[in-house]
Structures are given as C-alpha cells and as structure tokens.
Design a protein around this motif. Structure first.
Motif, short mmCIF file in Angstrom:
data_model
loop_
_atom_site.label_atom_id
_atom_site.label_comp_id
_atom_site.label_asym_id
_atom_site.label_seq_id
_atom_site.Cartn_x
_atom_site.Cartn_y
_atom_site.Cartn_z
N SER A 2 3.74 8.37 -6.99
CA SER A 2 3.65 7.26 -6.04
C SER A 2 3.00 6.16 -6.93
O SER A 2 3.47 4.89 -5.99
CB SER A 2 2.66 7.67 -5.07
OG SER A 2 1.40 8.21 -5.67
N SER A 3 2.53 6.08 -7.80
CA SER A 3 2.07 5.28 -9.05
C SER A 3 2.76 4.71 -9.23
O SER A 3 2.70 3.19 -9.55
CB SER A 3 0.98 5.68 -10.27
OG SER A 3 -0.34 6.70 -9.46
N ALA A 4 4.21 5.25 -9.83
CA ALA A 4 5.19 4.13 -10.33
C ALA A 4 5.93 3.36 -8.99
O ALA A 4 6.68 2.36 -9.39
CB ALA A 4 6.33 5.90 -11.23
N ILE A 41 1.19 -1.28 0.04
CA ILE A 41 0.19 0.23 0.27
C ILE A 41 0.56 1.27 -0.31
O ILE A 41 1.74 2.11 0.86
CB ILE A 41 -1.24 0.33 1.27
CG1 ILE A 41 -2.14 -1.67 0.95
CG2 ILE A 41 -1.85 1.69 1.20
CD1 ILE A 41 -2.88 -1.67 2.25
N VAL A 42 0.76 2.37 -0.84
CA VAL A 42 1.41 3.43 -1.09
C VAL A 42 0.76 4.55 -0.68
O VAL A 42 -0.64 4.78 -1.51
CB VAL A 42 2.34 3.46 -2.07
CG1 VAL A 42 2.50 4.75 -2.81
CG2 VAL A 42 3.32 2.21 -2.89
N LEU A 43 0.82 5.02 0.23
CA LEU A 43 -0.15 6.16 0.83
C LEU A 43 0.51 6.99 -0.22
O LEU A 43 1.05 7.68 0.96
CB LEU A 43 -0.62 6.21 2.26
CG LEU A 43 -1.24 7.11 2.95
CD1 LEU A 43 -2.61 7.18 2.06
CD2 LEU A 43 -2.13 7.38 4.13
N ASP A 44 0.21 8.21 -0.53
CA ASP A 44 -0.06 9.83 -0.80
C ASP A 44 -1.13 10.64 -0.30
O ASP A 44 -2.19 10.73 -1.36
CB ASP A 44 0.24 9.93 -2.67
CG ASP A 44 0.56 11.47 -2.96
OD1 ASP A 44 1.35 12.14 -1.97
OD2 ASP A 44 0.61 11.76 -3.54
N PRO A 45 -0.65 11.21 0.89
CA PRO A 45 -1.63 11.76 1.51
C PRO A 45 -1.54 13.49 0.44
O PRO A 45 -1.88 14.52 1.02
CB PRO A 45 -0.80 12.22 2.83
CG PRO A 45 0.68 12.38 2.34
CD PRO A 45 0.58 11.16 1.19
#
Length: 511
Positions: free
Chosen positions: A457-459, A342-346
């Motif tokens: 973040s998507s990469a 899980i990559v969380l970009d706030p």
C-alpha cells in the motif's frame, strides 16, 4: 528476464503506426501498401474508434498484405485482436495489461512491446521481459493526447544507457529530426503523421528511409557507464526541486517489519519523501504482538495539522487505526485539508494472528474513511470482515470487490496472498469503469512475509504521488513487493515471520 531468442527478429528502423483520423479518406491498407514501397520495415495497427469486428477485418487485410513482403504486424493495445489473427506482436501502454500477464496469454513466440515515458518505465519493461520499448513522446505530437511531457533526445540517451533491448522513438518525428533519434541511441523511429498524412505516403517513407541510411554524423556512445538506480529518473539540475511527498498514518512496529517502519522504508525506496503520523505503539517482533498503546487522539490530530499545515502531501497511506474516535478524527483532518490520493489499508490482524482493531471501529471505518479512499487494499481476511462473510476462493473475490466498492471508495485491490495454492494473485477493481484487472504472481515459499500489506500500500501511494494512474501505480507496486519478498526470502531474522527486503533494488545495482 531476457527476450526469447525463438521470436522473430524485427527491423525497427522505420516503424509505421497507422492512424485512420489522418488518412484523408484513404484506406489503411492503401496507405500501408504505399509506405511498404517506400521502405517501412514494421507496421503497427492502431485503431481507437472502431468496433472489434471492424478492427479484426482490417487487421486481417493488413496482415495478408504485410505477409507478402515479410513485414511484421504489431497490434496496438488489443491483445484479443493480436491473438485472434495470430499477429507478430502486440504493443502495450503503461495502463494496459502487464507484460507478465500478456506473456502468459500469448506464449513465447509473439513480440511484446511497451511504451515508456521515463527511465524507470523502461527499466521495469526490460526486467519484465519486453522485446522492445517505445519511447513516448520524444517530441511534441498531436496524434496522441494522453501522454506525458516530451522526453527529447536526452531522454533517449538516458534510456539507452539504462537498458539493452531495442528502443523505438515516437512522437513528432519527421524528416527534420529522424536522424537525431538514431544518433541519440534509438534502434528505430515510429512515424505516424509524417507518412499517414502525407500526400504521397510512398515518397514520404522513401525520404525518411534515405535519411536513415545515411552515415550518422556521430554514433551514440555505448561505452558510458550504467546509471545507478537512484539517478535514472533524471540527470538534469533543476532549480527549486520538489519532493514527491507521501504521508503514512499508521501504527509503529517495534520489530521494524511492518507499520510506520515498513512504510517509510518503502516510500524512500520508491523515490519519495516520507512523513509519518503515529497512531499507536506496538510491542511487536517476528513472533507476535505483546502490547498495544494507542496514541491519544488529540495528539494524532496535532501531528496531522503539523504536516499538512507546513509540508503538505501528494498522497496518503493509512494503516492501523485502533478506535472509532481515531478514525473519525483522521477523516475530519483529511477533509479539512482536502487531501487526495488516499490509499486505505484496513489493518485488522497482524501476520501473527493478533488483533489490531477494535470491533466497533469497523463500522466507523465503513462510514467515515472508506468513502474517502482512492484505493482500498484489504487482504482476503480483511475483506471478509468488512463484508461479514467468508471469502474462500478467487471466484468469490470479484463480487466481493464490487460490493466493497459500493461502500463508497473509488477502487478496490483485494490481495490474494492468504488464499491457498501456488499463485499469489491480486484483483484490482476499478469502480468508475466497473472493470476487474488481475495481477498475477507465483507464491514465494518463505516465512519472511511480515509487513507485505503495509509495503504494497505504501508503494502504491508513492507511485500515485509521482503522478502515476491507479492502474500503473498498482502494477508497479506489485512488481516492487514481489521483488522485495523474493529478495528477502533467503534471510534469517527473528524466530517467526521476518520482513521483506525493502531496498533490494539498491543491492541489485551494487552487484
């Protein structure tokens, strides 16, 4: 980037890699001395289980021997040791310091090699300025455990067609297959146990050297057309192929530069299958956000259940979550389906300065989602909001990253693009190892920086979905976003902050 012509020229043909565990009580210097008499042309000192002082002492002893025979000494992994003794080169792994960072430290004269486990690794290595590539592993080997599946001779052929710099095959190489390595297109063979564990290293090296001197039955083809970017990863036809799946949970950007639109472009450009759960609709362009319409929370849940219940996912990127209720629902669904990577970009503030997150949602983010994150990726303003204090310099970033990690996430990447100066460096904090890694880049002068956080973040999520470690995933993503910003800098679209060029690699391939 091309290798500097001022660096020494190395004969990689018979490349010895030391391994104390295979030496049967003999000293490394004695084994290397015998191997030199047998004909080795290059030596890499690999020490994984000794102190730094012991490593330095052994490196200096080995260097003194090798200099008498004008044979280069390469240090495995330890850039500090290579610098301390003035070695001829350093060999890096995919999880070590990046080539660009290493080059800044060692200058232009030291050789930098890097291991590559697939064609994409090799392409990136050449682009970043590696002097040679170690293709690892070619065959099954017991000398290293933390490696990918064997690439075989076909892997060498594919990499040879994709890059021009020297290639050295490593892994399971012996008298029965060393000539095959060269036939397939390698410039040399890196040998470990076949020499180090031999009863007579001199005789073993001489036998291998003799095989390399023989006229090959067939030379590697140099006239093959270059592979296109999209086909470099694999040329084999595999039954029941499976995609690397990435789900983005984020808001829509009607201007196409950020949000779901940027995420899906990035996921596709990085070789993955993209899916989406839309959390909010924005009326947005390059100038600003003129309206936000939150998607009803039950419908967000319905989207997640539809994707997880059928397709599944290998990684999730989370972006704009507008409200506390939405954050709680997303967290519940991630737990229900046991989602990992899980990559969380706030996402809190748009590039234009418009606010994208309710104030009360910040506490919900800290309580429900951050503790689930494999990686938290705030920029400096977002990190400041999460910590309740202003971060104004890189000196403050290290402590900020550690403090954010204490909120429960596994790792933190603080993006430094909002700080002033000519550099745009990011800082990756590895929670379990309590280690900070800096990712350096020069700032690119452009207004086309809309959606950079979403893209990065998507990469990263895409690389995690493909099985990369967190360090490798972040480094590759940093390379990608830097290239996308540079490629998009010359375009004009809209009246404000334009997008990056998500598909720049394909444009380069056509050229």
């Amino acid at each position: 980037m091309k290798a500097d012509s001022a660096r020494i020229k190395i004969d990689y043909s018979l490349y010895l890699v030391t391994d104390r565990s295979l030496s049967q009580g003999r000293s490394t210097v004695d084994i290397v001395g015998a191997a030199i008499r047998g004909g080795v042309t290059c030596v890499q000192l690999r020490e994984k289980h000794c102190s730094t002082r012991e490593f330095l002492d052994e490196a200096r002893s080995l260097q003194s021997l090798l200099q008498q025979h004008r044979i280069p000494l390469i240090i495995n992994d330890r850039l500090d040791v290579a610098l301390a003794i003035g070695a001829d080169g350093v060999h890096l792994g995919q999880n070590d310091m990046s080539i660009a960072d290493a080059r800044r430290l060692v200058g232009e004269k030291m050789i930098i090699g890097i291991s590559a486990e697939n064609v994409d690794d090799a392409i990136i290595a050449e682009q970043e300025g590696a002097d040679y590539i170690g293709i690892s592993p070619v065959f099954t080997t017991d000398t290293k455990m933390d490696i990918a599946a064997p690439l075989g001779l076909e892997g060498i052929r594919l990499i040879r067609r994709a890059v021009k710099i020297p290639l050295v095959g490593i892994g399971g190489i012996n008298v029965g297959n060393i000539r095959d390595i060269v036939r397939a297109g390698a410039d040399g063979a890196a040998v470990v146990s076949a020499i180090v564990a031999a009863a007579c290293p001199e005789t073993a090296a001489a036998e291998l050297k003799q095989l390399l001197r023989q006229e090959p039955d067939a030379l590697p083809s140099v006239a093959s057309p270059p592979l296109t970017f999209i086909n470099r990863k694999s040329m084999k036809t595999v039954a029941n192929k499976k995609y690397h799946r990435v789900l983005t949970i984020a808001g829509s950007d009607s201007g196409g530069g950020a949000g779901i639109q940027a995420d899906l472009k990035t996921i596709g450009a990085n070789g993955c299958y993209g899916m989406s759960v839309i959390t909010a609709l924005t009326a947005q362009n390059t100038v600003g956000v003129t309206g936000i319409h939150g998607v009803p929370t039950p419908f967000v849940q319905q989207q997640m259940e539809a994707v997880f219940g059928d397709i599944g996912t290998d990684a999730v990127k989370i972006g704009m979550l507008f409200s506390p209720e939405l954050i709680k629902t997303v967290a519940e669904q991630l737990k229900k389906f046991a989602v990992t990577n899980i990559v969380l970009d706030p996402v809190m503030i748009a590039q234009s300065g418009d606010k994208l997150l309710q104030d009360e949602a910040i506490d919900a983010l800290k309580s429900h989602l951050i503790p689930m994150a494999t990686l938290l990726t705030p920029n400096v303003p977002e990190a400041s909001v999460l910590l309740g204090r202003e971060i104004t310099s890189m000196d403050m970033v290290y402590e900020a990253a550690k403090e954010l990690c204490r909120l429960g996430c596994a790792n933190v990447l603080i993006k430094g693009g909002h700080l002033e100066g000519e550099d745009s460096d990011d800082c990756l904090y590895l929670g379990e190892r309590e280690e900070m890694i800096f990712l350096f880049a020069k700032r690119i002068a452009t207004n086309n920086n809309h959606g950079t956080g979403c893209t990065l973040s998507s990469a990263i999520a895409s690389n995690l979905a493909k099985g990369d470690s967190i360090i490798t995933a972040v480094r590759k993503a940093k390379q990608y976003i830097t290239g996308a910003i540079a490629a998009g800098a010359g375009y004009t679209i809209g009246k404000g902050h334009g997008p990056v060029h998500h598909f720049y690699q394909f444009e380069q391939t056509k050229q």
